[in-house]
Design a protein around this motif. Structure first.
Motif, PDB file in Angstrom:
ATOM      1  N   VAL A 106       0.826  -1.210   0.000  1.00 25.33           N
ATOM      2  CA  VAL A 106       0.000   0.000   0.000  1.00 25.33           C
ATOM      3  C   VAL A 106       0.861   1.260   0.000  1.00 25.33           C
ATOM      4  O   VAL A 106       0.631   2.197  -0.773  1.00 25.33           O
ATOM      5  CB  VAL A 106      -0.955   0.008   1.209  1.00 25.33           C
ATOM      6  N   GLU A 136       0.730   3.846  -3.073  1.00 24.95           N
ATOM      7  CA  GLU A 136       0.189   5.185  -2.871  1.00 24.95           C
ATOM      8  C   GLU A 136       1.245   6.261  -3.111  1.00 24.95           C
ATOM      9  O   GLU A 136       0.944   7.339  -3.632  1.00 24.95           O
ATOM     10  CB  GLU A 136      -0.391   5.308  -1.460  1.00 24.95           C
ATOM     11  N   VAL A 172      -3.448  13.652  -1.113  1.00 24.29           N
ATOM     12  CA  VAL A 172      -4.244  12.546  -0.568  1.00 24.29           C
ATOM     13  C   VAL A 172      -3.466  11.239  -0.664  1.00 24.29           C
ATOM     14  O   VAL A 172      -3.426  10.441   0.273  1.00 24.29           O
ATOM     15  CB  VAL A 172      -5.593  12.426  -1.313  1.00 24.29           C
ATOM     16  N   ALA A 173      -2.832  11.023  -1.826  1.00 24.99           N
ATOM     17  CA  ALA A 173      -2.075   9.782  -2.046  1.00 24.99           C
ATOM     18  C   ALA A 173      -0.875   9.686  -1.105  1.00 24.99           C
ATOM     19  O   ALA A 173      -0.636   8.641  -0.489  1.00 24.99           O
ATOM     20  CB  ALA A 173      -1.618   9.704  -3.494  1.00 24.99           C
ATOM     21  N   TYR A 174      -0.117  10.775  -0.978  1.00 28.23           N
ATOM     22  CA  TYR A 174       1.054  10.773  -0.101  1.00 28.23           C
ATOM     23  C   TYR A 174       0.656  10.565   1.360  1.00 28.23           C
ATOM     24  O   TYR A 174       1.326   9.842   2.104  1.00 28.23           O
ATOM     25  CB  TYR A 174       1.829  12.084  -0.234  1.00 28.23           C
ATOM     26  N   GLU A 175      -0.437  11.206   1.771  1.00 27.93           N
ATOM     27  CA  GLU A 175      -0.901  11.030   3.152  1.00 27.93           C
ATOM     28  C   GLU A 175      -1.333   9.587   3.407  1.00 27.93           C
ATOM     29  O   GLU A 175      -1.113   9.045   4.498  1.00 27.93           O
ATOM     30  CB  GLU A 175      -2.045  11.998   3.445  1.00 27.93           C
ATOM     31  N   SER A 176      -1.942   8.966   2.400  1.00 30.78           N
ATOM     32  CA  SER A 176      -2.329   7.557   2.510  1.00 30.78           C
ATOM     33  C   SER A 176      -1.101   6.672   2.635  1.00 30.78           C
ATOM     34  O   SER A 176      -1.071   5.730   3.440  1.00 30.78           O
ATOM     35  CB  SER A 176      -3.159   7.149   1.288  1.00 30.78           C
ATOM     36  N   ALA A 193       0.350   7.144   6.104  1.00 35.84           N
ATOM     37  CA  ALA A 193      -0.473   6.471   7.112  1.00 35.84           C
ATOM     38  C   ALA A 193      -0.155   4.977   7.162  1.00 35.84           C
ATOM     39  O   ALA A 193      -0.124   4.368   8.242  1.00 35.84           O
ATOM     40  CB  ALA A 193      -1.950   6.685   6.802  1.00 35.84           C
ATOM     41  N   ALA A 194       0.097   4.378   5.989  1.00 37.58           N
ATOM     42  CA  ALA A 194       0.462   2.956   5.942  1.00 37.58           C
ATOM     43  C   ALA A 194       1.808   2.730   6.621  1.00 37.58           C
ATOM     44  O   ALA A 194       2.011   1.716   7.301  1.00 37.58           O
ATOM     45  CB  ALA A 194       0.508   2.478   4.495  1.00 37.58           C
TER      46      ALA A 194
END
Length: 220
Positions: A149, A153, A171-175, A178-179
């Motif tokens: 993930v 991302e 949004v993608a970098y934050e996702s 978070a992983a």
């Protein structure tokens, strides 16, 4: 009883013996084949080390990879050989050739989901390198294993930056971050990318590999 059923019983015993020895023969044959394929793959790995700036050597290397894939389709060695072919050609800037090898790789019927996800991830990266942004984003949807993930991302964020979609990239970098937080694993390059578009990621403290030694209770 022997007169009436002996022939059928003997046939059953013979069939059981044939099945037993046939299975062991097949196992030995598969083991021998896998050993031979592994040796062929090792030879390909060795060939890959001397292809830089040598078109003739690179051509022989690719021929060896394709021969292994043809002889052992859907084997893990075929998949690894194609990943290696893509790596070698990408290092030479031959993105179309790398994409072709990776497209072959993801089409193999290999049960190892980890390697298949790696192939999809690398295919998306190669497509992005050729400015095939939308194609690369579609390819990334094939990366489904949780272990990938963060990488998926992060790459999606890179592609969206390439498309000048900064909002989507955030949004993608934050996702991706978070992983990494869940895994307690930091990634400095991703931090730099996030800072570049105005994001400040939370701090991640990797777990201490050295466990504290519990203190022994005082003995009276």
């Amino acid at each position: 009883w022997i007169k009436n059923y002996g022939s059928a019983a003997l046939t059953g015993i013979l069939l059981a013996l044939i099945a037993f020895f046939g299975w062991h023969y097949w196992e030995k044959r598969q083991e021998s084949k896998n050993t031979a394929t592994m040796q062929e793959y090792k030879k390909i790995v060795t060939e890959s080390e001397g292809v830089a700036n040598d078109k003739a050597a690179q051509s022989r290397f690719i021929s060896s990879v394709q021969a292994l894939v043809k002889a052992n389709p859907d084997s893990i060695f075929a998949l690894q050989a194609l990943l290696l072919q893509a790596k070698v050609t990408a290092a030479q800037g031959e993105w179309a050739s790398a994409e072709k090898a990776l497209t072959q790789a993801v089409a193999l019927n290999v049960e190892d989901k980890g390697f298949i996800n790696i192939a999809w991830l690398r295919l998306a990266r190669v497509q992005a390198a050729q400015n095939k942004s939308d194609v690369a984003l579609a390819t990334l949807k094939k990366v489904t294993e949780p272990a990938f993930v963060a990488s998926s991302e992060e790459l999606r964020g890179d592609i969206l930056v390439q498309k000048n979609d900064i909002k989507g990239a955030k949004v993608a970098y934050e996702s991706a971050w978070a992983a990494l937080v869940k895994r307690q694993q930091t990634r400095e390059l991703l931090r730099v990318k996030m800072n570049a578009i105005g994001l400040i990621p939370t701090e991640i403290t990797p777990p201490n590999p050295i466990r504290e030694t519990p203190q022994m209770s005082n003995i009276p």
